[in-house]
Design a protein around this motif. Sequence first.
Motif, PDB file in Angstrom:
ATOM      1  N   UNK A  20     -77.663 -59.911  42.963  1.00 59.26           N
ATOM      2  CA  UNK A  20     -77.648 -61.390  42.216  1.00 59.26           C
ATOM      3  C   UNK A  20     -76.938 -62.403  43.257  1.00 59.26           C
ATOM      4  N   UNK A  21     -76.127 -62.611  44.156  1.00 62.30           N
ATOM      5  CA  UNK A  21     -75.921 -63.525  44.599  1.00 62.30           C
ATOM      6  C   UNK A  21     -77.011 -64.734  45.217  1.00 62.30           C
ATOM      7  N   UNK A  22     -76.599 -65.613  44.357  1.00 61.18           N
ATOM      8  CA  UNK A  22     -77.308 -67.398  44.898  1.00 61.18           C
ATOM      9  C   UNK A  22     -78.293 -67.321  43.883  1.00 61.18           C
ATOM     10  N   UNK A  35     -72.146 -64.998  28.682  1.00 63.70           N
ATOM     11  CA  UNK A  35     -72.627 -66.107  29.704  1.00 63.70           C
ATOM     12  C   UNK A  35     -73.439 -66.376  30.339  1.00 63.70           C
ATOM     13  N   UNK A  36     -74.155 -67.711  30.912  1.00 66.81           N
ATOM     14  CA  UNK A  36     -74.660 -67.600  31.529  1.00 66.81           C
ATOM     15  C   UNK A  36     -74.311 -68.402  32.984  1.00 66.81           C
ATOM     16  N   UNK A  37     -74.723 -67.738  34.482  1.00 64.93           N
ATOM     17  CA  UNK A  37     -73.781 -68.061  35.683  1.00 64.93           C
ATOM     18  C   UNK A  37     -74.497 -67.894  36.832  1.00 64.93           C
ATOM     19  N   UNK A  38     -74.612 -69.277  37.752  1.00 65.04           N
ATOM     20  CA  UNK A  38     -74.782 -68.881  39.026  1.00 65.04           C
ATOM     21  C   UNK A  38     -73.670 -68.511  39.719  1.00 65.04           C
ATOM     22  N   UNK A  39     -74.345 -67.533  40.795  1.00 69.81           N
ATOM     23  CA  UNK A  39     -73.068 -66.443  41.317  1.00 69.81           C
ATOM     24  C   UNK A  39     -72.822 -66.998  43.018  1.00 69.81           C
ATOM     25  N   UNK A  49     -66.446 -61.325  42.277  1.00 65.63           N
ATOM     26  CA  UNK A  49     -67.074 -61.728  41.972  1.00 65.63           C
ATOM     27  C   UNK A  49     -66.860 -63.375  41.839  1.00 65.63           C
ATOM     28  N   UNK A  50     -67.053 -64.750  42.588  1.00 66.94           N
ATOM     29  CA  UNK A  50     -67.461 -66.030  42.259  1.00 66.94           C
ATOM     30  C   UNK A  50     -68.492 -66.401  41.700  1.00 66.94           C
ATOM     31  N   UNK A  51     -68.233 -67.147  41.252  1.00 67.87           N
ATOM     32  CA  UNK A  51     -69.682 -68.220  39.754  1.00 67.87           C
ATOM     33  C   UNK A  51     -69.208 -69.005  39.413  1.00 67.87           C
ATOM     34  N   UNK A  62     -68.063 -73.771  34.760  1.00 63.77           N
ATOM     35  CA  UNK A  62     -66.449 -73.489  35.095  1.00 63.77           C
ATOM     36  C   UNK A  62     -66.524 -72.831  36.150  1.00 63.77           C
ATOM     37  N   UNK A  63     -65.768 -72.780  36.924  1.00 63.43           N
ATOM     38  CA  UNK A  63     -65.862 -72.131  38.586  1.00 63.43           C
ATOM     39  C   UNK A  63     -64.975 -71.113  38.077  1.00 63.43           C
ATOM     40  N   UNK A  64     -65.393 -69.765  38.012  1.00 64.10           N
ATOM     41  CA  UNK A  64     -63.843 -68.586  37.793  1.00 64.10           C
ATOM     42  C   UNK A  64     -64.748 -67.109  38.996  1.00 64.10           C
ATOM     43  N   UNK A  65     -63.131 -66.680  38.884  1.00 66.30           N
ATOM     44  CA  UNK A  65     -63.263 -65.229  39.519  1.00 66.30           C
ATOM     45  C   UNK A  65     -63.236 -64.608  39.127  1.00 66.30           C
ATOM     46  N   UNK A  66     -63.970 -63.397  39.044  1.00 65.07           N
ATOM     47  CA  UNK A  66     -63.630 -61.718  38.259  1.00 65.07           C
ATOM     48  C   UNK A  66     -64.230 -60.840  39.052  1.00 65.07           C
TER      49      UNK A  66
END
Length: 127
Positions: A20-22, A35-39, A49-51, A62-66
Amino acid sequence: MYGPQQPSVQFLPPTVVSQYVGQWVTTSIPTYGEVTAYITDFNRRTGMVSMFIYRAPSYQPQFIQVHNSDLIGIAPYYGPIPPRPTPRPPRPPWQPWQPGQGGGFWPWIFYQTGVFGGQQQRDWNEY
């Protein structure tokens, strides 16, 4: 015989997350909820995972890393890109405050001093 079943949480293997990257996805993260996210990136070595996440109602990025183990389920997102807040009903046109409509101390004092066209206002033709 059997009690109510609890939903099972499935661990997402790194191979699934890396697919799912990109891409835009929907997922659930314990501290953020659904959440809806862009990985943007996935580090297979660390599992991070940065998203950019977009949460209702504002959908501000909101940029997060989990860690990938914090993602509960993942699916492609097919909604508007980027996610947008639900439209609000139109506002009524703005109208200035009038005496007797309530409004509190400041509208009252402004009316008394003539800022809102109250008792102190004079017609320029009087002079």
